[in-house]
Scaffold this active site. Structure first.
Site, PDB file in Angstrom:
ATOM      1  N   GLU A 157       0.835  -1.197   0.000  1.00  0.00           N
ATOM      2  CA  GLU A 157       0.000   0.000   0.000  1.00  0.00           C
ATOM      3  C   GLU A 157       0.871   1.249   0.000  1.00  0.00           C
ATOM      4  O   GLU A 157       1.668   1.468   0.926  1.00  0.00           O
ATOM      5  CB  GLU A 157      -0.928   0.013   1.215  1.00  0.00           C
ATOM      6  CG  GLU A 157      -1.806   1.255   1.271  1.00  0.00           C
ATOM      7  CD  GLU A 157      -2.693   1.315   2.488  1.00  0.00           C
ATOM      8  OE1 GLU A 157      -3.306   2.362   2.734  1.00  0.00           O
ATOM      9  OE2 GLU A 157      -2.768   0.290   3.198  1.00  0.00           O
ATOM     10  N   LYS A 186      -8.150 -15.248  16.136  1.00  0.00           N
ATOM     11  CA  LYS A 186      -8.393 -14.778  14.765  1.00  0.00           C
ATOM     12  C   LYS A 186      -9.837 -14.336  14.532  1.00  0.00           C
ATOM     13  O   LYS A 186     -10.381 -14.515  13.443  1.00  0.00           O
ATOM     14  CB  LYS A 186      -8.000 -15.860  13.749  1.00  0.00           C
ATOM     15  CG  LYS A 186      -6.543 -16.299  13.836  1.00  0.00           C
ATOM     16  CD  LYS A 186      -6.220 -17.369  12.817  1.00  0.00           C
ATOM     17  CE  LYS A 186      -4.745 -17.727  12.836  1.00  0.00           C
ATOM     18  NZ  LYS A 186      -4.342 -18.433  14.050  1.00  0.00           N
ATOM     19  N   ASP A 206       1.956 -14.351  12.504  1.00  0.00           N
ATOM     20  CA  ASP A 206       0.806 -14.916  11.811  1.00  0.00           C
ATOM     21  C   ASP A 206      -0.077 -13.766  11.328  1.00  0.00           C
ATOM     22  O   ASP A 206      -0.702 -13.081  12.144  1.00  0.00           O
ATOM     23  CB  ASP A 206       0.017 -15.813  12.767  1.00  0.00           C
ATOM     24  CG  ASP A 206      -1.101 -16.574  12.059  1.00  0.00           C
ATOM     25  OD1 ASP A 206      -1.430 -16.210  10.916  1.00  0.00           O
ATOM     26  OD2 ASP A 206      -1.638 -17.522  12.647  1.00  0.00           O
ATOM     27  N   HIS A 247      -2.550  10.329  -1.435  1.00  0.00           N
ATOM     28  CA  HIS A 247      -2.740   9.021  -2.057  1.00  0.00           C
ATOM     29  C   HIS A 247      -2.662   9.110  -3.571  1.00  0.00           C
ATOM     30  O   HIS A 247      -2.183   8.186  -4.227  1.00  0.00           O
ATOM     31  CB  HIS A 247      -4.082   8.423  -1.622  1.00  0.00           C
ATOM     32  CG  HIS A 247      -3.994   7.633  -0.351  1.00  0.00           C
ATOM     33  ND1 HIS A 247      -3.730   6.288  -0.333  1.00  0.00           N
ATOM     34  CD2 HIS A 247      -4.095   8.016   0.955  1.00  0.00           C
ATOM     35  CE1 HIS A 247      -3.691   5.855   0.920  1.00  0.00           C
ATOM     36  NE2 HIS A 247      -3.913   6.897   1.719  1.00  0.00           N
TER      37      HIS A 247
END
Length: 625
Positions: free
Chosen positions: A302, A434, A510, A608
């Site tokens: 990004e 998660k 993770d 951006h």
């Protein structure tokens, strides 16, 4: 001579056909055994024998195949029982080790007896010696004296001088002559290439293209390539990659293959590899945190993310740095069990939460690891189902496997105390892993961290290009009110997950645990009479480790080494993982500060468009079909 004897035997049997009945079978067997010719004999117990000498297996009450299976089962059953009992004694410490119960004594005897039998069948040979002696003395083991006398008379009659007789052929006697087996030389059938044919017995001796064709058509399992190719993980990945191209008909040239140690991920990080994905790594900093200057690695695709975080690090550094506090450190796992009634489930809940039982449960839990230390158990009931949330410290490891081992050990112990307990799953989602959950937001999971800084008015104006009142208003309306209207769970922030994900990927964490690790509430308040800005981030469940998993890969280990937290802290186990959690919190603080400033100043779209919409010519990759 043999033909003459057999002819005599045949004539004798024909002459006495009407009056001797079943004795014919005995005479035939005795004759054939005496002269050593003719069809295979049959012993009195019905077992076939290839020669005149008895076999050791004749002494067994059952066929030797069944006896072997029975003793194999007996040996391993007794061994398992003894090991289980030993484990119970060593883990529970409730029984004396030298006391042997009747069941254990029986198991020891059964184990020794089956062991003696299985070692070369010594037991059978020993029994057979007595059988041979019994036969020599004419006891019952030699078929009995009465039958021996009958056999002797019949043999003498059959062995009397023969008259002129014509020999009888084997076909007339019904005897089939079996020729000795002579193996023919092996023939190798060569098949055309490309159809998955393997030309040699060893898979590794074939060409990669042939192996890939065999994998593509299903003749060779893709998952077995590493072992079948002798542990050559690089070649296995290449063959699997080529098989994938054959199956899909599409080219994978854009996916890198070279330059990666595939052996380092075997059985640990990734299965069925065909290459690796390139993710650029940038650095933000220096981040002045707790008096140390840190360069933060961030793996992301990004645009603006690293640049924005870097600006936040600059603002923090110019304002004197940030400080962090570790509130708690404990990984959780919550199994779910079921009882016949809710009353029984409540009884286990009271048992687990009673202070007198905590010490024994801790000993059982902690015995599974040098670093796992049980901190507490919290229970929740849903009907007759009980959820037990275990929390423990795990050293420098993230600790999911470590806590799971300890939980399983406790469940085994509880199963004996509560026989009617039915273990449904070692994870009942009350952990919770998660998933965005209230229990993690309130109780915490992993490392709970608070990071804060005071940004001076001058830095807010010069570096962040905004004002303190604008930031205060935006934080209240966006991070607090807006998130509340959205029903957010732990998402009272601008973009904490952006920084958490980037640091996680760079350091081998993770990535899926970004979900709960990004739980964050960003607070902004006026300080020093309203001139300066106090900003903080509170993150209750940062789940990180510096050993195990992806942390051992070369690239990720290099990033950890950059942060000074690679591997285990020998002097203070767990310090490296806690330090990494603090760094994640500091990086999130910098990212929140910069993005909120860009939004307050109306620079988000402009920045951006500058960094995310590069004017460089796009690389177009044409897929081969």
């Amino acid at each position: 001579m043999n033909d003459i004897v057999l002819t005599k035997a045949k004539m004798g049997r024909q002459k006495r056909k009407d009056n001797e009945g079943e004795m014919d079978c005995c005479i035939d067997a005795a004759t054939a055994k005496f002269v050593g010719v003719g069809p295979a004999n049959k012993s009195m117990n019905g077992n076939n024998s290839s020669n005149s000498n008895p076999k050791p297996s004749d002494a067994l009450p059952l066929p030797v195949g069944i006896m072997n299976k029975l003793f194999f089962v007996l040996f391993f059953t007794a061994s398992y029982f003894l090991m289980k009992r030993w484990r119970e004694k060593t883990t529970t410490s409730t029984r004396l080790l030298h006391v042997i119960s009747l069941g254990e004594m029986v198991a020891i005897v059964a184990q020794l007896a089956s062991f003696i039998y299985l070692i070369g069948f010594f037991g059978i040979d020993y029994v057979q010696n007595f059988i041979s002696i019994s036969k020599t003395n004419g006891g019952e083991g030699s078929w009995g004296e009465e039958f021996d006398q009958v056999r002797k008379e019949e043999v003498e009659e059959l062995m009397s001088p023969p008259t002129s007789l014509q020999p009888i052929s084997n076909e007339e006697l019904g005897v089939s002559v079996v020729k000795p087996y002579q193996p023919s030389p092996p023939q190798v059938q060569h098949q055309p290439e490309g159809d998955g044919a393997i030309l040699t017995s060893l898979l590794g001796d074939n060409e990669d293209e042939d192996i890939a064709a065999a994998v593509s058509c299903g003749k060779v399992a893709s998952y077995s390539l590493e072992s079948a190719l002798g542990g050559d993980c690089r070649r296995a990945a290449s063959v699997r990659r080529r098989a994938l191209e054959m199956t899909t008909g599409r080219c994978l040239d854009g996916l890198p293959l070279e330059g990666f140690d595939y052996g380092s991920i075997l059985g640990q990080c990734c299965e069925l590899p065909v290459g690796y994905v390139q993710i650029p790594v940038g650095v933000a900093g220096p981040l002045l945190l707790d008096g140390f200057q840190i360069m933060v690695p961030m793996a992301t695709t990004e645009g603006c993310l690293v640049a924005s975080t870097n600006r936040g690090c600059k603002a923090i550094h110019m304002s004197g740095g940030a400080t962090s506090v570790l509130l708690r450190d404990g990984m959780t796992r919550a199994p779910v069990v079921r009882f016949p009634t809710a009353t029984r489930a409540a009884q286990l809940k009271f048992y687990l939460e009673h202070p007198d039982n905590y010490e024994s449960l801790s000993l059982i839990f902690n015995s599974t690891s040098r670093f796992a230390r049980l901190q507490g158990i919290k229970c929740a009931i849903a009907g007759r189902n009980l959820y037990m949330r275990f929390c423990c410290s795990t050293g420098d490891a993230m600790g999911m496997n470590m806590v799971s081992k300890g939980v399983q050990n406790v469940l085994d112990f509880l199963q004996k105390e509560f026989p009617d307990m039915d273990v449904i799953s070692v994870s009942g989602n009350f952990c919770a892993d998660k998933k965005p959950t209230a229990v993690n937001w309130i109780e915490g999971r992993g490392k709970s961290v608070v990071c804060e800084a005071v940004i001076t008015e001058a830095v807010v104006s010069k570096v962040l290009k905004t004002t303190v009142p604008a930031l205060l208003e935006l934080n209240m309306l966006k991070n607090l009110t807006g998130s509340a209207l959205a029903g957010s769970m732990g998402g009272f922030n601008a973009h904490a997950s952006n920084i958490v994900s980037a640091v996680f990927i760079a350091t081998g964490q993770d990535p899926a645990q970004n979900i709960e690790s990004s739980h964050c509430i960003t607070m902004m308040e006026a300080s020093n009479g309203g001139k300066d800005l106090h900003v903080s981030v509170t993150m209750p469940c940062i789940e990180v480790g510096t050993v195990g998993g992806g942390t051992q890969l070369a690239s990720q280990a290099a990033c950890l080494n950059m942060l000074g937290v690679k591997g285990t802290n020998v002097q203070s186990p767990g310090a490296n993982a806690q330090r990494l959690a603090r760094i994640v919190g500091g990086a999130v603080l910098a990212g929140e500060l910069s993005l909120m400033s860009a939004l307050a100043a109306g620079q988000l779209v402009k920045s951006h468009m500058k960094y995310n919409r590069s004017s460089n010519k796009e690389n177009k990759t044409t897929a081969t079909i």
